[in-house]
Scaffold this motif. Structure first.
Motif, mmCIF file in Angstrom:
data_model
loop_
_atom_site.group_PDB
_atom_site.id
_atom_site.type_symbol
_atom_site.label_atom_id
_atom_site.label_comp_id
_atom_site.label_asym_id
_atom_site.label_seq_id
_atom_site.Cartn_x
_atom_site.Cartn_y
_atom_site.Cartn_z
ATOM 1 N N SER A 124 0.829 -1.208 0.000
ATOM 2 C CA SER A 124 0.000 0.000 0.000
ATOM 3 C C SER A 124 0.862 1.256 0.000
ATOM 4 C CB SER A 124 -0.921 0.003 1.220
ATOM 5 O OG SER A 124 -1.786 -1.098 1.190
ATOM 6 N N THR A 125 1.937 1.234 0.779
ATOM 7 C CA THR A 125 2.827 2.394 0.824
ATOM 8 C C THR A 125 3.432 2.668 -0.548
ATOM 9 O OG1 THR A 125 3.369 1.891 3.130
ATOM 10 C CG2 THR A 125 4.854 3.358 1.952
ATOM 11 N N ILE A 126 3.883 1.606 -1.209
ATOM 12 C CA ILE A 126 4.495 1.767 -2.533
ATOM 13 C C ILE A 126 3.468 2.267 -3.551
ATOM 14 C CG2 ILE A 126 5.566 0.521 -4.444
ATOM 15 C CD1 ILE A 126 6.858 -1.321 -2.360
ATOM 16 N N ILE A 127 2.305 1.617 -3.593
ATOM 17 C CA ILE A 127 1.300 1.945 -4.613
ATOM 18 C C ILE A 127 0.764 3.363 -4.414
ATOM 19 C CG2 ILE A 127 -1.012 1.357 -5.440
ATOM 20 C CD1 ILE A 127 -0.291 -1.588 -4.827
ATOM 21 N N LEU A 128 0.387 3.719 -3.194
ATOM 22 C CA LEU A 128 -0.159 5.052 -2.952
ATOM 23 C C LEU A 128 0.910 6.135 -3.150
ATOM 24 C CD1 LEU A 128 -2.398 4.257 0.141
ATOM 25 C CD2 LEU A 128 -3.177 4.843 -2.153
ATOM 26 N N SER A 129 2.159 5.844 -2.783
ATOM 27 C CA SER A 129 3.227 6.824 -2.994
ATOM 28 C C SER A 129 3.458 7.069 -4.475
ATOM 29 C CB SER A 129 4.526 6.314 -2.339
ATOM 30 O OG SER A 129 4.363 6.160 -0.955
ATOM 31 N N VAL A 130 3.446 5.998 -5.259
ATOM 32 C CA VAL A 130 3.636 6.155 -6.713
ATOM 33 C C VAL A 130 2.504 6.972 -7.321
ATOM 34 C CG1 VAL A 130 3.689 4.898 -8.901
ATOM 35 C CG2 VAL A 130 5.030 4.072 -6.960
ATOM 36 N N ILE A 131 1.261 6.705 -6.902
ATOM 37 C CA ILE A 131 0.114 7.459 -7.434
ATOM 38 C C ILE A 131 0.240 8.942 -7.089
ATOM 39 C CG2 ILE A 131 -2.381 7.801 -7.194
ATOM 40 C CD1 ILE A 131 -2.654 4.779 -6.863
ATOM 41 N N LEU A 132 0.604 9.244 -5.847
ATOM 42 C CA LEU A 132 0.717 10.646 -5.436
ATOM 43 C C LEU A 132 1.885 11.347 -6.128
ATOM 44 C CD1 LEU A 132 0.034 10.340 -1.581
ATOM 45 C CD2 LEU A 132 -1.509 11.194 -3.357
ATOM 46 N N MET A 133 2.933 10.607 -6.489
ATOM 47 C CA MET A 133 4.074 11.219 -7.163
ATOM 48 C C MET A 133 3.846 11.374 -8.668
ATOM 49 S SD MET A 133 7.497 9.706 -5.302
ATOM 50 C CE MET A 133 7.082 7.986 -5.561
ATOM 51 N N VAL A 134 3.166 10.408 -9.258
ATOM 52 C CA VAL A 134 2.985 10.420 -10.719
ATOM 53 C C VAL A 134 1.866 11.367 -11.132
ATOM 54 C CG1 VAL A 134 2.298 9.017 -12.706
ATOM 55 C CG2 VAL A 134 3.930 8.116 -11.028
ATOM 56 N N TYR A 135 0.760 11.358 -10.393
ATOM 57 C CA TYR A 135 -0.411 12.165 -10.760
ATOM 58 C C TYR A 135 -0.477 13.439 -9.923
ATOM 59 C CZ TYR A 135 -2.067 7.848 -12.966
ATOM 60 O OH TYR A 135 -2.182 6.721 -13.742
ATOM 61 N N ASP A 136 -1.072 14.442 -10.521
ATOM 62 C CA ASP A 136 -1.340 15.681 -9.789
ATOM 63 C C ASP A 136 -2.718 15.548 -9.132
ATOM 64 O OD1 ASP A 136 -1.405 18.202 -8.767
ATOM 65 O OD2 ASP A 136 -1.851 19.198 -10.681
ATOM 66 N N THR A 137 -2.764 14.850 -8.006
ATOM 67 C CA THR A 137 -4.051 14.562 -7.359
ATOM 68 C C THR A 137 -4.577 15.744 -6.555
ATOM 69 O OG1 THR A 137 -2.915 13.636 -5.430
ATOM 70 C CG2 THR A 137 -3.479 12.120 -7.200
ATOM 71 N N ARG A 138 -3.697 16.714 -6.244
ATOM 72 C CA ARG A 138 -4.085 17.894 -5.456
ATOM 73 C C ARG A 138 -4.726 17.484 -4.127
ATOM 74 N NH1 ARG A 138 -6.680 21.913 -10.100
ATOM 75 N NH2 ARG A 138 -4.844 21.869 -11.478
ATOM 76 N N THR A 139 -4.160 16.488 -3.517
ATOM 77 C CA THR A 139 -4.671 16.046 -2.223
ATOM 78 C C THR A 139 -3.513 15.660 -1.310
ATOM 79 O OG1 THR A 139 -6.167 14.496 -1.118
ATOM 80 C CG2 THR A 139 -4.851 13.631 -2.901
ATOM 81 N N THR A 140 -3.752 15.718 -0.051
ATOM 82 C CA THR A 140 -2.804 15.220 0.946
ATOM 83 C C THR A 140 -3.522 14.149 1.763
ATOM 84 O OG1 THR A 140 -3.459 16.934 2.513
ATOM 85 C CG2 THR A 140 -1.557 17.400 1.098
ATOM 86 N N PHE A 141 -2.812 13.534 2.638
ATOM 87 C CA PHE A 141 -3.463 12.496 3.447
ATOM 88 C C PHE A 141 -3.189 12.728 4.924
ATOM 89 C CE2 PHE A 141 0.708 10.923 2.273
ATOM 90 C CZ PHE A 141 1.212 10.438 3.464
#
Length: 277
Positions: A140-157
Motif C-alpha cells: 500500500s505504501t508503494i502503490i499510494l506513494s507512486v500514485i501521489l508522485m505520478v499524478y497531480d491529485t491535489r490532495t494530501t493524506f
C-alpha cells in the motif's frame, strides 16, 4: 538393581542441570519469527516474481478499474483522479481479504510443525497474520506513494486516519480468519462457501460505489457491512471535503472481537481433532 544416573552426579553438576519443562526466554517470539521466515520462503520464494507479484496483483486490479470507469465517466465519485479513488478503496479491502484468507489456512499450512510441543496453533496464526499485514502495508505504501508522485491529485493524506483504516481492516481480517480457520480445517467446503460470499465485496464495500450515492434503504443496509466503514475511513483520510457520517470504527472492532473470540474458542476446542484428521 540399576542405579539412577542422577544419583552419581556431584552437587555442582546437579546445579548446572536444566529442567526439561523449562521454556527458554522469548521462545514464543523465536517460534513466530521462524514460522514467518518459513512462510516467506514457501509463499514468495518459490512463486514466479515472488514479492513483485504481491505488488503487481493489486496494481493490475486498480489498473483494470481505472481503464473501465475512465472510459464511461469523466471523473470518479470523489476527486479527479481515478487511480487514487480506487486505490483508497481497494487497498484496505485487499488487506482484509488476504489477511482473513492467510489466517484461515494457518492450521493446514503448518500442520506438520504443529506436532512439535514448542509450536502452538496461536504461533501459526500470528506468524501468518504478521507477515501478511507487513506485506500489504508495504504494498500500500508503494502503490499510494507512486500514485501521489505520478499524478497531480491535489490532495494530501491524514496519516493517523490511514493507519486507523488499515488497523480496522487487519483486525477484522484476523478475527474473521480465526473463525474460518476451524470451519475450513474441519469442513473444506467452507472454503468454497467463503469464496462465493466474498466475491461481491468490491461492490458492497464502497470500493466502486460511494456510500452516499446509493438510495435508501440500500445505503442503510450497507452500514451493517464493516468493510464500508473501513473504506469510509480511508477516503476520509485522503479527501478533505469528504465526511463519512455513517463511519463507526467501534462497530468494526466489535465484529472483529466477536469473530476472533469465537474463532479462538473453536480452535482451543477442536484443535486436537483437526490435528488427527
Amino acid at each position: 538393581m540399576t542405579q539412577n544416573p542422577i544419583d552419581q552426579l556431584s552437587p555442582e553438576e546437579l546445579g548446572r542441570l536444566r529442567s526439561v519443562k523449562s521454556t527458554p526466554p522469548l521462545s514464543t517470539f523465536r517460534t513466530i519469527f521462524a514460522l514467518i521466515l518459513r512462510e516467506m520462503s514457501a509463499t514468495y520464494g518459490r512463486s514466479p516474481g515472488g514479492y513483485l507479484w504481491a505488488i503487481l496483483e493489486p496494481v493490475l486490479g486498480i489498473a483494470v478499474l481505472v481503464a473501465i470507469f475512465s472510459i464511461g465517466f469523466r471523473s470518479p465519485p470523489l476527486g479527479k483522479n481515478f487511480a487514487l479513488f480506487y486505490a483508497t478503496g481497494m487497498m484496505p479491502l485487499w488487506m482484509f481479504t488476504t489477511t482473513s484468507t492467510k489466517v484461515s489456512q494457518a492450521i493446514n499450512f503448518s500442520r506438520q510443525l504443529l506436532s512439535y510441543p514448542r509450536v502452538t496453533f496461536l504461533d501459526a496464526v500470528l506468524a501468518r497474520f504478521i507477515l501478511n499485514v507487513a506485506t500489504q502495508a508495504l504494498n500500500s505504501t508503494i502503490i499510494l506513494s507512486v500514485i501521489l508522485m505520478v499524478y497531480d491529485t491535489r490532495t494530501t493524506f491524514i496519516l493517523p486516519r490511514v493507519l486507523s483504516a488499515y488497523l480496522m481492516a487487519s483486525c477484522l481480517g484476523l478475527g474473521v480468519g480465526m473463525l474460518l480457520c476451524t470451519l475450513i480445517s474441519r469442513h473444506p467446503l467452507w472454503q468454497m462457501v467463503w469464496s462465493v460470499i466474498t466475491r461481491p465485496l468490491m461492490l458492497i464495500s464502497g470500493v466502486i460505489l460511494l456510500h452516499e450515492t446509493l438510495p435508501r434503504p440500500y445505503s442503510t443496509w450497507l452500514n451493517w457491512n464493516p468493510l464500508v466503514h473501513v473504506t469510509g475511513e480511508m477516503r476520509t483520510a485522503f479527501y478533505y471535503s469528504y465526511h463519512a457520517e455513517y463511519l463507526n470504527p467501534g462497530y468494526v472492532y466489535l465484529v472483529a472481537l466477536i469473530c476472533g473470540t469465537l474463532g479462538l474458542f473453536f480452535l482451543r476446542r477442536y484443535y486436537r481433532d483437526m490435528m488427527e484428521k
